[in-house]
Design a protein around this motif. Structure first.
Motif, PDB file in Angstrom:
ATOM      1  N   GLY A 231       2.832  -5.889 -32.506  1.00  0.00           N
ATOM      2  CA  GLY A 231       2.812  -6.306 -31.111  1.00  0.00           C
ATOM      3  C   GLY A 231       2.732  -5.185 -30.099  1.00  0.00           C
ATOM      4  O   GLY A 231       2.961  -5.415 -28.927  1.00  0.00           O
TER       5      GLY A 231
ATOM      6  N   LYS B  80       1.233  -9.276 -28.272  1.00  0.00           N
ATOM      7  CA  LYS B  80       2.645  -9.529 -28.551  1.00  0.00           C
ATOM      8  C   LYS B  80       2.860 -10.943 -29.098  1.00  0.00           C
ATOM      9  O   LYS B  80       3.612 -11.136 -30.045  1.00  0.00           O
ATOM     10  CB  LYS B  80       3.461  -9.320 -27.273  1.00  0.00           C
ATOM     11  N   SER B  83       1.876 -11.196 -32.614  1.00  0.00           N
ATOM     12  CA  SER B  83       2.816 -10.584 -33.556  1.00  0.00           C
ATOM     13  C   SER B  83       3.950 -11.536 -33.931  1.00  0.00           C
ATOM     14  O   SER B  83       4.628 -11.311 -34.917  1.00  0.00           O
ATOM     15  CB  SER B  83       3.384  -9.290 -32.977  1.00  0.00           C
ATOM     16  N   HIS B 111      11.505  -4.753 -30.736  1.00  0.00           N
ATOM     17  CA  HIS B 111      10.262  -5.210 -30.141  1.00  0.00           C
ATOM     18  C   HIS B 111       9.926  -6.644 -30.527  1.00  0.00           C
ATOM     19  O   HIS B 111       9.395  -7.390 -29.741  1.00  0.00           O
ATOM     20  CB  HIS B 111       9.131  -4.287 -30.532  1.00  0.00           C
ATOM     21  N   TYR B 112      10.212  -6.996 -31.773  1.00  0.00           N
ATOM     22  CA  TYR B 112       9.980  -8.387 -32.149  1.00  0.00           C
ATOM     23  C   TYR B 112      11.321  -9.009 -32.501  1.00  0.00           C
ATOM     24  O   TYR B 112      12.321  -8.311 -32.647  1.00  0.00           O
ATOM     25  CB  TYR B 112       9.007  -8.482 -33.320  1.00  0.00           C
TER      26      TYR B 112
END
Lengths: 335, 329
Positions: A231, B80, B83, B111-112
């Motif tokens: 991401g 994003k 992901s 981030h995730y």
């Protein structure tokens, strides 16, 4: 790991005190203490030296080293290459070219312009120069996709910039030449306390922004595809690193000249001592090591205060053995 | 998030290079997955396994057609958002210096979404699943290639996305670990309702593990269950199963001849080895030397060299025996 930070912080405070007391006049620690922590009597014989000469110098050293070490870290992260750094990639040369064009081609020095205009002009030119070069290298890196070729391109660009600078030097007047040559040697003594303080605040803002996005830097290390799949958008990541690097390199080059190698070695030394690349911590460690290196260089410079040694000479002589040692002894350093 | 429907419509993958399109795989791909599935992508080198996976994972833009997840256009999502749905593991993962294994598994997890209850527990659990729990504190640069491969697989599994894609996850792994990873994949599809798509060259091994096989050939993408692949002889027809050349290689001319006495596996392979080094065992006249194979225990043998009823040398190693025979013949 914690005791290493404690030791480093202890050394840093010590180095700051030593740096305050060193110079053409030796100032006892007790007076430095009084100056920093309590209010030193303005009637004290050292007050003027401390506030007018030493404080700007120490602030400059700290501001310059944070600028350089953070941009070094960002460049090594972006190119995933241990050799990357603002000086090696020619970005500093780009800033120099900008400043050279401003000082040598214009006729500003003889004009009764305010000092502030010249300051803003120089910093603007430096930021513009470093940004242009960074963009050129960025586009080259998009086409080449091979970090070694990008480094070669960076070195070539730097050489080209230096060639143009020597051409400009050839056709300029003595006064302009003198002020450019002094600027080019790098110095921590030209900027005022206020300037360095502002730069320090800018660097701290940049550092906070980077800490906020530290997971991007971490993920970037896993490779283009893994980072994208996790991401991280290459577009935004490039925008972040390139804008911060060109801002910091532009600012530090404008006021302290093209200071060599601090950006290259600080991340290496930080990696070796703290053995981590998790950027939440690594950014802080690199910054601390950067300040450490710069303060040592400045203290050595002050030991030879009577010779008018340029800052770049000291830093190059100091960092070359460290770099050579790192690349020979720590082969697993990067690959 | 669960994936109920993963579909490609008229999908064409490939690269654009100087205004020309290079299509790999060569054909249009229409594939639908509607439940947790373990899919193996096989095909010869250069048929486009990696390109297909990267396109499905959203790392490459499709040349044409579209990918739908739960009937939504995948290409319209941001990087994003993508992901959250799909994770992809490339075939090559560099060992990042000065990063420890336990840091690597959860690297960038802020981030995730790291949707595990207890971070430390799930980290240990993952490391145990890929049998790396004893190496948690080592630097990545201290791992072997196979261990690094498992670490990278664990890192991708840790993200817990509904769809996971792996490019050659079984490369560098020893046979036991290959099976471990396949079991792990199967486990993730059965118990955690994941769709796992991976490419591989180990065609024999995966037939008994994968639920589905996508076989990429020069002109089509075959989408079948493994049993159908075997019945239709698809592997043989596409040169993915090559008959191994027989062992016996007769030397064109023999330097000499010995009589070989023995039986079983040891006899057969001693004969092959002697033939390979130009020593014949089928003689026209009575040979001067004979080699007798003696079984000492279940696993060890001795070779006795006899001349006129007396034993002149004894060996416990075939290579040394041959060296000796070459000298005396």
């Amino acid at each position: 790991m914690k005791h290493r930070i404690a030791i480093l912080s202890f050394f840093l405070i010590g180095l700051i005190l030593i740096d305050f007391s060193m110079g053409s006049t030796y100032i006892p620690f007790s007076d430095v203490f009084h100056f920093l922590i309590f209010k030193l009597d303005t009637q004290n014989e050292y007050y003027t030296i401390l506030s007018q000469l030493r404080l700007p110098r120490v602030l400059s050293a700290i501001a310059a080293s944070i600028c350089l070490s953070i941009s070094g870290l960002l460049m090594q992260n972006y190119f995933r290459n241990p050799l990357a750094g603002p000086y090696v990639l020619g970005i500093s040369s780009g800033a120099s070219l900008g400043v050279a064009t401003f000082i040598l081609s214009g006729n500003f020095l003889n004009n009764p312009l305010t000092e502030w205009f010249i300051h803003i002009g120089i910093s603007g030119a430096a930021i513009l120069g470093s940004m242009t070069f960074l963009l050129v290298i960025f586009f080259i890196s998009l086409r080449l996709q091979n970090s070694v070729s990008v480094l070669i391109a960076g070195i070539l660009l730097g050489t080209a910039a230096n060639a143009i600078i020597s051409f400009l030097q050839n056709i300029s007047s003595g006064l302009q030449l003198q002020s450019f040559v002094y600027w080019n040697m790098g110095s921590l003594q030209n900027a005022s306390s206020q300037t360095s303080f502002i730069i320090l605040i800018v660097t701290i803002i940049c550092l906070v922004v980077l800490l906020k996005f530290s997971s991007w830097l971490d993920l970037w290390l896993t490779g283009d595809e893994q980072a994208k799949s996790a991401g991280v958008s290459q577009k935004y990541y490039s925008l972040l690193t390139f804008s911060i690097t060109s801002l910091l390199i532009g600012l530090s080059t404008a006021f302290y000249g093209p200071v060599a190698f601090v950006g290259l070695i600080s991340p290496h030394v930080a990696r070796m001592i703290f053995q981590t690349q998790i950027h939440k911590r690594f950014l802080i460690y690199t910054t601390l090591i950067g300040i450490f290196v710069m303060l040592i260089a400045d203290i050595i410079l002050q030991l030879f205060a009577f010779t008018n040694l340029p800052l770049n000479t000291v830093i190059s002589l100091l960092s070359l053995p460290v770099l050579v040692y790192l690349f020979i002894k720590k082969k697993e350093l990067w690959m | 998030m669960d994936v109920a429907h993963f579909e490609t419509i008229q999908l064409l993958c490939g690269y654009r290079q100087n205004k020309t399109q290079i299509t790999v795989p060569k054909s249009i791909i229409n594939i639908t997955i509607q439940k947790p599935t373990l899919v193996a992508v096989i095909g010869k080198n250069g048929t486009g396994k990696t390109t297909l996976l990267k396109t499905l994972a959203g790392l490459l833009k499709p040349l044409n057609g579209s990918i739908l997840i739960n009937n939504k256009q995948f290409s319209e999502l941001s990087i994003k958002e993508k992901s959250y749905w799909i994770s992809f593991l490339p075939s090559y993962n560099n060992k990042i210096p000065y990063i420890r294994l336990n840091e690597y598994i959860v690297l960038g997890r802020k981030h995730y979404e790291w949707n595990h209850k207890n971070e430390q527990d799930s980290l240990n659990d993952l490391l145990r699943k890929v049998s790396l729990e004893s190496k948690a504190h080592l630097f990545l640069t201290q791992l072997s290639d196979g261990e690094m491969q498992r670490a990278a697989i664990a890192r991708t599994l840790a993200r817990q996305t509904p769809i996971m894609m792996f490019d050659e996850p079984l490369a560098h792994l020893d046979p036991k670990q290959q099976i471990c990873i396949l079991e792990l994949f199967k486990n993730y599809t059965h118990n955690l309702n994941k769709i796992i798509i991976f490419s591989t060259h180990l065609t024999d091994l995966i037939l008994s593990y994968a639920h589905k096989i996508w076989l990429i050939t020069e002109n089509e993408v075959i989408d079948k269950i493994p049993e159908q692949i075997i019945i239709d002889h698809d592997l043989e027809n596409n040169e993915l199963k090559i008959a191994i050349k027989p062992w016996q290689q007769k030397s064109s001319h023999f330097r000499g001849c010995v009589r070989l006495v023995g039986d079983g596996l040891a006899y057969t392979y001693t004969k092959y080895a002697l033939h390979r080094f130009g020593i014949n065992t089928l003689c026209n006249k009575i040979p001067a030397f004979s080699v007798i194979i003696m079984q000492v225990s279940n696993q060890s043998h001795r070779w006795l060299v006899k001349k006129e009823n007396s034993i002149i040398r004894e060996f416990n190693n075939l290579e040394k025996l041959i060296g000796y025979l070459i000298d005396i013949l």
